[in-house]
Design an enzyme around this catalytic site. Structure first.
Site, PDB file in Angstrom:
ATOM      1  N   ASP A  67       0.808  -1.223   0.000  1.00 37.97           N
ATOM      2  CA  ASP A  67       0.000   0.000   0.000  1.00 37.97           C
ATOM      3  C   ASP A  67       0.839   1.271   0.000  1.00 37.97           C
ATOM      4  OD1 ASP A  67       0.970  -0.402   2.535  1.00 37.97           O
ATOM      5  OD2 ASP A  67      -0.974  -0.673   3.481  1.00 37.97           O
ATOM      6  N   ASP A 136      -7.662  -2.205  13.849  1.00 40.55           N
ATOM      7  CA  ASP A 136      -9.042  -2.490  13.430  1.00 40.55           C
ATOM      8  C   ASP A 136      -9.108  -3.753  12.562  1.00 40.55           C
ATOM      9  OD1 ASP A 136      -7.817  -1.595  11.136  1.00 40.55           O
ATOM     10  OD2 ASP A 136      -9.345  -0.098  10.628  1.00 40.55           O
TER      11      ASP A 136
END
Ligand code: GLP
Length: 236
Positions: A67, A136
Site C-alpha cells: 500500500d 481495526d
C-alpha cells in the site's frame, strides 16, 4: 494455520526473517509481497544483516508492496516508498527497478490500481506475502467494510487507523485520509503468507481475526482461509 507466540520482538524478527530467507534461498527469483508499519522493521533489519554477511542474495528478487498513502511523494519521509528504501531496499543488494510500491500520487488513481493488479499478475503472483495487522484488523489498508475487495483500490482510512498512524506524523491532521491498497485476491493467492504483530494492543484483534467469524468487518479474518499462513506474535 500456524500461530506462533514468542516472548520478544527480537525473536519475532528472527523467526520472520528466517522464513523469508528460506523462501529466497529455495527460490532466488522469488516475488515477495512486502508490508510497512513498525512490526516488520526488525525483520527487515535481520534480512539486511544476512545480506551483508553474504548469506542471502536479493539480486534476483522482485517485490510488490501492499500500500501507499494518497498524496505522499516518494521523497516524503512518511511515504511507504521512503520507508521501504530506508528500512530495506537501501540496505540489501536488490535492484530497485524490481521493487514496486503503488503510486499514491498518480494523476489517475483508478488506472494506477489497474496497472498495479496487472503488474502482480504479470509477475505470476506472489510467492510469499508479509503482512502486519492494524488495530481495526486491516491488512495492507483493506479497512473494515461490507465486502472483501478483490483488487487494488483506493480507500478512505478508518479514524482508528489515522489515530494509530498519527505517531509517525507531526499530528493526526497530517495523516493522509486516503490510501491505495492491494486487494485481498493477490494476498489470498500468495503461495505463503506471514503475518507479524507485536504489542499487547494487537492481542484482541488477533483473537478476533484468527479465532472469530470470517467477516469483512475484520479484514484479516479472511486469512483463516489461506492455505499456508503463519502468524508470529510477541506481546512485547
Ligand atoms: C499500517 C499499514 C499496515 C500495517 C499496519 C500496522 O496501517 N498500512 O500494512 O499492518 O500499519 O502497523 P504496525 O505494525 O505499526 O502496528
Amino acid at each position: 494455520m500456524e500461530f506462533i507466540t514468542v516472548e520478544t520482538y527480537e525473536e519475532l524478527s528472527e523467526k520472520a526473517a528466517s522464513i523469508i530467507a528460506n523462501q529466497v534461498i529455495s527460490k532466488p527469483t522469488s516475488v515477495l509481497g512486502l508490508a510497512t508499519g513498525s512490526s516488520p522493521v526488525g525483520t527487515y533489519k535481520k534480512l539486511a544483516e544476512l545480506n551483508k554477511a553474504g548469506k542471502l542474495d536479493f539480486s534476483k528478487v522482485t517485490t510488490v508492496n501492499l500500500d501507499e498513502y494518497v498524496g505522499l511523494t516518494a521523497d516524503n519521509d512518511q511515504s511507504y516508498r521512503y520507508f521501504m528504501n530506508k528500512n530495506l531496499f537501501d540496505n540489501i543488494n536488490i535492484n530497485k527497478a524490481n521493487t514496486s510500491v503503488p503510486n499514491g500520487c498518480a494523476a489517475d488513481l483508478e488506472s494506477e490500481c489497474k496497472r498495479y493488479d496487472k503488474h502482480i499478475e504479470d509477475l505470476g503472483g506472489i510467492d510469499l506475502q508479509l503482512l502486519g495487522i492494524g488495530v481495526d484488523g486491516h491488512i495492507g489498508f483493506n479497512e473494515p467494510d461490507s465486502a472483501f475487495a478483490k483488487g487494488t483500490h483506493v480507500v478512505t482510512l478508518d479514524p482508528s487507523t489515522i489515530e494509530a498512524n498519527a505517531r509517525f506524523f507531526a499530528s493526526a491532521a497530517d495523516v493522509p485520509t486516503n490510501a491505495v491498497t492491494m486487494g485481498n485476491l493477490p494476498i489470498m493467492q500468495a503461495k505463503k503468507a506471514l503475518l507479524v504483530a507485536n504489542g499487547a494492543n494487537k492481542y484482541d484483534i488477533l483473537q478476533k481475526a484468527f479465532y472469530g467469524p470470517i467477516t469483512p468487518y475484520v479484514p484479516a479474518s479472511i486469512l483463516q482461509l489461506h492455505p499456508d499462513i503463519t502468524v508470529i506474535y510477541s506481546k512485547n
